[in-house]
Design a protein around this motif. Structure first.
Motif, PDB file in Angstrom:
ATOM      1  N   GLU A 287       0.767  -0.753  -0.611  1.00 45.73           N
ATOM      2  CA  GLU A 287      -0.567   0.049  -0.315  1.00 45.73           C
ATOM      3  C   GLU A 287       0.629   0.916   0.307  1.00 45.73           C
ATOM      4  N   LYS A 288       0.967   1.938  -1.015  1.00 40.83           N
ATOM      5  CA  LYS A 288       0.981   3.267  -0.981  1.00 40.83           C
ATOM      6  C   LYS A 288       0.403   4.749  -1.225  1.00 40.83           C
ATOM      7  N   TYR A 289       0.765   5.638  -1.016  1.00 38.52           N
ATOM      8  CA  TYR A 289      -0.370   7.105  -0.992  1.00 38.52           C
ATOM      9  C   TYR A 289       0.160   8.151  -1.983  1.00 38.52           C
ATOM     10  N   LEU A 290       0.073   8.277  -2.867  1.00 36.43           N
ATOM     11  CA  LEU A 290       1.261   9.479  -3.658  1.00 36.43           C
ATOM     12  C   LEU A 290       0.788  10.686  -3.441  1.00 36.43           C
ATOM     13  N   THR A 291       0.196  10.886  -2.726  1.00 32.86           N
ATOM     14  CA  THR A 291       0.751  12.473  -1.775  1.00 32.86           C
ATOM     15  C   THR A 291       0.505  12.567  -0.333  1.00 32.86           C
ATOM     16  N   PRO A 292       0.672  13.058   0.589  1.00 31.47           N
ATOM     17  CA  PRO A 292       0.295  13.245   1.826  1.00 31.47           C
ATOM     18  C   PRO A 292      -1.159  13.695   2.334  1.00 31.47           C
ATOM     19  N   ALA A 293      -1.917  14.522   3.053  1.00 33.72           N
ATOM     20  CA  ALA A 293      -3.262  14.716   3.407  1.00 33.72           C
ATOM     21  C   ALA A 293      -2.581  16.248   3.171  1.00 33.72           C
ATOM     22  N   GLY A 294      -3.467  16.975   2.455  1.00 32.02           N
ATOM     23  CA  GLY A 294      -3.110  18.328   2.122  1.00 32.02           C
ATOM     24  C   GLY A 294      -2.348  18.789   0.846  1.00 32.02           C
ATOM     25  N   ASP A 295      -2.062  17.328  -0.622  1.00 28.28           N
ATOM     26  CA  ASP A 295      -1.760  17.652  -1.416  1.00 28.28           C
ATOM     27  C   ASP A 295      -2.602  17.061  -2.129  1.00 28.28           C
TER      28      ASP A 295
END
Length: 376
Positions: free
Chosen positions: A228-236
């Motif tokens: 699992e991986k997210y492309l950008t953190p919260a806020g972006d």
């Protein structure tokens, strides 16, 4: 007697080989294993047959409505979340007799200032559009300000709740329930028993997709490995509109061994599909039936299913409820019980056996026998 002994030895050998094949994932009748892939858990009980409710013959007249739609980033053409909203609007126009000139669509820009959303909503309300739908939780703060300024306008927000604003209807979904079924599909389709989740932005809404997917995959195959991986953190929020980054992250998961990828990344999912096609692995779409989306048509052969988040149904039902002056008829949440979420079978990758498994899990979730978490 010697011939019988030889035959017995041969039979013992065959049975031993069959048992070995079963232990190592061979295809034996009744086995919960596949020739390649996961050791699968026992199948859920078959879903009971149900009769579909008769469609209402009531004619809804929306010819007097002026409908405004404020899209999230990506807008119409994102092959995902916004396109689903657009499909609901298009159907409402056709079914309710809404004139084309009485519809206006505006789209957010990546990382735009809050003032831009305020201006967009005020523009629609000031021009007489009613109802107005904000497509995405990003409109929540702006609606707190704008909705009280236009108390006679009926607003709705997809994926959000605006407390204290009586003229804002929340259109929320049980994304985790639909994603659970996507996880089951991934477990059954993976040859490596290794799957991946690509999230657009690491926020609670997208974590609901991750949570359901992981729970469903592990319910179907307890030993499955999940990336699992997210492309950008919260806020972006560029993570929802960066196919290049989507392809990069998906390629990394494929190189780690994942052979079925599920994305909840908006337009960035185009990159996930591209990576899957290049590597010859499988992918699961999100929100819309992405197998049939023109903007990802070049990758359709790797799309085995999509988790359907029926934003189209929510938009359509909301507009219809406004036309009938009956907002109380809308469900509190669009979940599996009202077909607010689900899975697509386009492309023929979901066979009858797997569909039976999915319907079994679906029935258990609706009955409350399986509780799907909305947090990873």
């Amino acid at each position: 007697m010697r011939g019988l002994a030889v035959a017995a030895i041969a039979l013992t050998s065959v049975l031993s080989m069959a048992a070995c094949a079963k232990d190592t994932g061979g295809t034996q009748p009744g086995s919960t294993n596949t020739a390649e892939g996961c050791k699968l858990a026992d199948k859920p009980p078959a879903a009971a047959a149900t009769s579909s409710a008769a469609a209402s013959d009531q004619k809804v007249d929306g010819s007097a409505l002026k409908v405004g739609l404020a899209y999230d980033i990506g807008g119409r053409g994102d092959a995902s979340f916004n396109d689903s909203a657009a499909a609901g609007l298009d159907k409402a126009k056709a079914d309710f007799g809404i004139k084309p000139e009485n519809v206006k669509e505006l789209t957010a820009a990546p990382n735009e200032a809050e003032d831009a959303k305020l201006t967009r909503l005020r523009q629609l309300a000031g021009e007489g559009f009613n109802p107005i739908i904000g497509v995405g939780f990003a409109y929540a703060e702006s609606l707190k300000v704008v909705a009280p300024e236009f108390p006679n306008v009926k607003f709705a927000i997809v994926d959000g709740v605006v407390d204290g604003a009586a003229n804002v209807t929340p259109l929320v979904f049980a994304e985790e329930q639909g994603s659970f079924l996507a996880g089951v599909i991934a477990a059954y389709q993976s040859k490596a028993c290794h799957v991946g989740f690509v999230g657009g932005v690491e926020i609670p809404l997208i974590q609901k997709f991750q949570a359901g997917f992981e729970q469903g995959a592990k319910a179907a195959a307890p030993d499955i490995k999940i990336e699992e991986k997210y492309l950008t953190p919260a806020g972006d929020f560029t993570g929802f509109q960066d196919p290049t980054k989507g392809q990069e992250v998906a390629t990394g998961q494929i190189e780690a061994g994942a052979d079925v990828l599920y994305h909840a990344a908006g337009a960035s999912g185009k990159g996930v599909f591209s990576a899957a096609k290049t590597a010859g692995v499988k992918a699961i779409g999100v929100d819309s039936d992405q197998y049939n989306q023109k903007t990802v048509e070049e990758s359709k052969d790797v799309i085995i299913s999509s988790m359907l988040k029926r934003v189209d149904v929510a938009v359509y039902d909301f507009v219809g409820a406004v036309a009938k002056n009956d907002l109380a008829s809308l469900p509190k949440a669009f979940d599996l019980s009202v077909d607010g979420v689900g899975y697509a079978t386009s492309g023929g990758k979901i066979d009858a056996e797997l569909q039976g498994v999915l319907e079994g899990y679906k029935a258990q979730i609706i009955a409350g026998k399986i509780k799907v978490s909305d947090k990873p």
